[in-house]
Design a protein around this motif. Structure first.
Motif, PDB file in Angstrom:
ATOM      1  N   ILE A 190     -16.904 -10.626   5.358  1.00  0.00           N
ATOM      2  CA  ILE A 190     -15.767  -9.939   4.757  1.00  0.00           C
ATOM      3  C   ILE A 190     -15.687  -8.543   5.363  1.00  0.00           C
ATOM      4  O   ILE A 190     -16.676  -7.804   5.376  1.00  0.00           O
ATOM      5  CB  ILE A 190     -15.917  -9.808   3.225  1.00  0.00           C
ATOM      6  CG1 ILE A 190     -16.130 -11.176   2.588  1.00  0.00           C
ATOM      7  CG2 ILE A 190     -14.707  -9.128   2.612  1.00  0.00           C
ATOM      8  CD1 ILE A 190     -16.483 -11.109   1.113  1.00  0.00           C
ATOM      9  N   CYS A 191     -14.512  -8.189   5.856  1.00  0.00           N
ATOM     10  CA  CYS A 191     -14.327  -6.871   6.435  1.00  0.00           C
ATOM     11  C   CYS A 191     -13.058  -6.246   5.867  1.00  0.00           C
ATOM     12  O   CYS A 191     -11.974  -6.854   5.919  1.00  0.00           O
ATOM     13  CB  CYS A 191     -14.239  -6.957   7.963  1.00  0.00           C
ATOM     14  SG  CYS A 191     -14.472  -5.351   8.770  1.00  0.00           S
ATOM     15  N   LYS A 192     -13.206  -5.051   5.300  1.00  0.00           N
ATOM     16  CA  LYS A 192     -12.064  -4.330   4.751  1.00  0.00           C
ATOM     17  C   LYS A 192     -11.782  -3.101   5.603  1.00  0.00           C
ATOM     18  O   LYS A 192     -12.691  -2.363   5.975  1.00  0.00           O
ATOM     19  CB  LYS A 192     -12.342  -3.897   3.304  1.00  0.00           C
ATOM     20  CG  LYS A 192     -12.389  -5.037   2.307  1.00  0.00           C
ATOM     21  CD  LYS A 192     -12.550  -4.496   0.887  1.00  0.00           C
ATOM     22  CE  LYS A 192     -12.566  -5.636  -0.121  1.00  0.00           C
ATOM     23  NZ  LYS A 192     -12.705  -5.137  -1.515  1.00  0.00           N
ATOM     24  N   ARG A 193     -10.512  -2.905   5.858  1.00  0.00           N
ATOM     25  CA  ARG A 193     -10.094  -1.721   6.601  1.00  0.00           C
ATOM     26  C   ARG A 193      -9.059  -0.980   5.777  1.00  0.00           C
ATOM     27  O   ARG A 193      -8.005  -1.526   5.424  1.00  0.00           O
ATOM     28  CB  ARG A 193      -9.495  -2.105   7.960  1.00  0.00           C
ATOM     29  CG  ARG A 193      -9.191  -0.895   8.834  1.00  0.00           C
ATOM     30  CD  ARG A 193      -8.530  -1.311  10.131  1.00  0.00           C
ATOM     31  NE  ARG A 193      -8.344  -0.165  11.009  1.00  0.00           N
ATOM     32  CZ  ARG A 193      -7.563  -0.168  12.078  1.00  0.00           C
ATOM     33  NH1 ARG A 193      -6.888  -1.273  12.401  1.00  0.00           N
ATOM     34  NH2 ARG A 193      -7.441   0.913  12.831  1.00  0.00           N
ATOM     35  N   VAL A 194      -9.373   0.270   5.441  1.00  0.00           N
ATOM     36  CA  VAL A 194      -8.471   1.091   4.652  1.00  0.00           C
ATOM     37  C   VAL A 194      -7.798   2.085   5.587  1.00  0.00           C
ATOM     38  O   VAL A 194      -8.471   2.859   6.280  1.00  0.00           O
ATOM     39  CB  VAL A 194      -9.228   1.834   3.532  1.00  0.00           C
ATOM     40  CG1 VAL A 194      -8.271   2.689   2.713  1.00  0.00           C
ATOM     41  CG2 VAL A 194      -9.960   0.848   2.627  1.00  0.00           C
ATOM     42  N   VAL A 195      -6.470   2.058   5.623  1.00  0.00           N
ATOM     43  CA  VAL A 195      -5.697   2.943   6.482  1.00  0.00           C
ATOM     44  C   VAL A 195      -4.876   3.875   5.606  1.00  0.00           C
ATOM     45  O   VAL A 195      -4.187   3.433   4.684  1.00  0.00           O
ATOM     46  CB  VAL A 195      -4.753   2.140   7.415  1.00  0.00           C
ATOM     47  CG1 VAL A 195      -3.934   3.087   8.279  1.00  0.00           C
ATOM     48  CG2 VAL A 195      -5.557   1.189   8.278  1.00  0.00           C
ATOM     49  N   ASN A 196      -4.970   5.160   5.875  1.00  0.00           N
ATOM     50  CA  ASN A 196      -4.211   6.163   5.126  1.00  0.00           C
ATOM     51  C   ASN A 196      -3.401   6.970   6.132  1.00  0.00           C
ATOM     52  O   ASN A 196      -3.945   7.711   6.943  1.00  0.00           O
ATOM     53  CB  ASN A 196      -5.167   7.075   4.348  1.00  0.00           C
ATOM     54  CG  ASN A 196      -4.433   7.898   3.303  1.00  0.00           C
ATOM     55  OD1 ASN A 196      -3.304   8.326   3.512  1.00  0.00           O
ATOM     56  ND2 ASN A 196      -5.104   8.136   2.180  1.00  0.00           N
ATOM     57  N   LYS A 197      -2.103   6.792   6.088  1.00  0.00           N
ATOM     58  CA  LYS A 197      -1.217   7.468   7.027  1.00  0.00           C
ATOM     59  C   LYS A 197      -0.204   8.291   6.251  1.00  0.00           C
ATOM     60  O   LYS A 197       0.623   7.758   5.518  1.00  0.00           O
ATOM     61  CB  LYS A 197      -0.500   6.460   7.921  1.00  0.00           C
ATOM     62  CG  LYS A 197       0.326   7.100   9.035  1.00  0.00           C
ATOM     63  CD  LYS A 197       0.879   6.035   9.972  1.00  0.00           C
ATOM     64  CE  LYS A 197       1.638   6.679  11.121  1.00  0.00           C
ATOM     65  NZ  LYS A 197       2.187   5.660  12.051  1.00  0.00           N
TER      66      LYS A 197
END
Length: 453
Positions: free
Chosen positions: A45-52
């Motif tokens: 399981i891989c989570k990627r959190v992007v905040n733009k």
């Protein structure tokens, strides 16, 4: 999914936007991303959190083996899943040495449930453990099951839960409802030094060691146990109330109100000394504990952990440390014979107390019986503490003035006690040695002592 590799890959995006307040002046663009990946056997399981610019989006990628496929342990997540042979419950149980429990349950009328129902998890005692427990099942009065069909049904159903429960997915202290109303299974995991075991964790179900785990069958999942799980109907305080050899501890727990803690829902471990253990106590400590006064609460907290500590957590040949409710370390040691484990050796705590009865499971944790009360400086009476700190002259003056009992009954005090070296040669020390009767009801002495409290 590639039909040949047995992998199932899913990708989900959480499109929820989160606005971040930024104080002006604000120039340019803000972009931030963070990855968090977890690898488990047959699952990645891989989570990627992007905040733009204040808008957050979470992307989750899960890659796992389909049912009927598995990846070798410790293999990379990209390794193709191999097709495995999946058998029914009875055949799988026979392969892993736990057939007797299943056969007994089938003969008692549970054949359809065992062989036909899907999506179950069964905790099966291995054959040796099951056969050695037959006398226990017949003799223990607290086990309502007898060696009849109804009793065997209830016994088996107490080892079955809905859903496929994988040990790699279970949280420590997680509870699962069994097929018997009011009966739960508590799962605990304990880390093991790599030098002692190829497996990083040891698991328990109601403190019974899990020997093999995550064996897939046509009906669901199987885990094997090193024993049967007894009914768990009472909280820790009720267990203490029912024990005749713990009457004093019951009284002290109730007087200090710590009984409320042992009746609650948070997981706890308590190491309970028997009534006979009180005979080993220092004379000043015994009445303090029995009456629940002063440091009695700290004495009890010195025997309690805010977690479920099963005996398997103490690994033979390794020192294990846990911190009690006082924040003080409890060091567990279990010796071995010649480097090899022949028989489980008694656990010794802080080199003082021996565990004489282990893993008495309650609805809110576990109880162990110990043969002596464990001392702690934060729970010693003043007289005992002064003896240890070499302030014996001051201690004798307190005793002859009868102020020692008054101070024992007080809470939250500070005493500035002169060391023996400071009092040697004083008039008080001379009178104590030559004319102690002059110190009884001596007003000046009482003022001298009270001034230091």
């Amino acid at each position: 999914m590639d039909e040949n590799d047995g992998n199932e890959e899913t990708e989900t995006a959480d499109g929820t936007d989160t606005t971040v307040q930024v104080k002006p002046p604000y120039f340019g663009q803000f972009h931030f991303s963070m990855n968090s990946c977890v690898e488990k056997p047959s699952k990645y399981i891989c989570k990627r959190v992007v905040n733009k610019n204040g808008r957050k989006k979470t992307l989750t990628i899960t890659r796992q083996c389909c049912h009927g496929y598995a990846r070798p342990r410790n293999a990379a997540y990209a390794t193709p899943c191999d097709k495995i042979e999946i058998k029914d419950v009875e055949s799988t149980a026979a392969d892993i040495g736990a057939k007797d429990f299943v056969i007994k349950a089938k003969n008692s009328g549970l054949n359809d449930m065992i062989m036909s129902r899907k999506n179950l998890t069964m905790f099966l005692p291995v054959d040796e453990a099951f056969s050695s427990s037959s006398d226990l099942l017949q003799s223990e009065s607290n086990l309502v099951e007898k060696q009849n069909d109804d009793g065997m049904k209830k016994l088996f159903l107490r080892h079955v839960v809905d859903g496929e429960v994988s040990m790699d997915e279970v949280r420590n202290e997680q509870l699962f409802k069994t097929q018997v109303g009011g009966q739960n299974i508590r799962i605990n995991s304990y880390q093991v030094p790599l030098s002692l075991s190829p497996e990083p964790y040891r698991y328990t179900a109601n403190c019974v060691p899990i020997l093999k785990h995550d064996k897939s069958t046509e009906q669901g999942m199987i885990h094997t146990l090193d024993g049967i799980m007894k009914p768990v109907n009472k909280n820790l305080m009720d267990i203490i109330r029912d024990r005749r050899d713990m009457s004093i501890m019951r009284t002290v727990l109730e007087k200090t109100k710590l009984s409320d803690l042992l009746e609650g829902g948070k997981p706890l471990t308590i190491f309970v000394p028997t009534d006979d253990a009180l005979d080993k106590l220092e004379s000043h400590l015994r009445p303090v504990l029995k009456e629940g006064k002063g440091c009695a609460s700290n004495i009890l907290k010195n025997h309690m952990l805010d977690l479920t500590f099963c005996s398997i957590a103490s690994v033979p040949g390794a020192k294990t440390t846990a911190y009690n409710l006082l924040g003080e370390p409890m060091r567990f040691n279990r010796s071995t014979h010649g480097g090899e484990i022949e028989q489980p050796q008694p656990i010794v705590i802080n080199g003082v107390a021996k565990v004489v009865e282990t893993d008495i499971m309650g609805t809110n944790g576990v109880l162990h019986v110990i043969d002596t009360i464990m001392p702690t400086e934060t729970a010693l009476p003043l007289s005992s503490l002064m003896q240890e700190k070499n302030v014996t002259i001051f201690r004798s003056l307190l005793q002859i003035s009868r102020l020692d009992n008054a101070f024992h009954d007080m809470d939250n005090l500070t005493m500035f006690a002169p060391a023996d070296k400071a009092l040697e040669g004083t008039e008080w020390a001379k009178m104590l040695e030559e004319n102690p009767e002059l110190l009884i009801n001596n007003r000046n002495l009482n003022e001298f002592l009270s001034y230091r409290v």
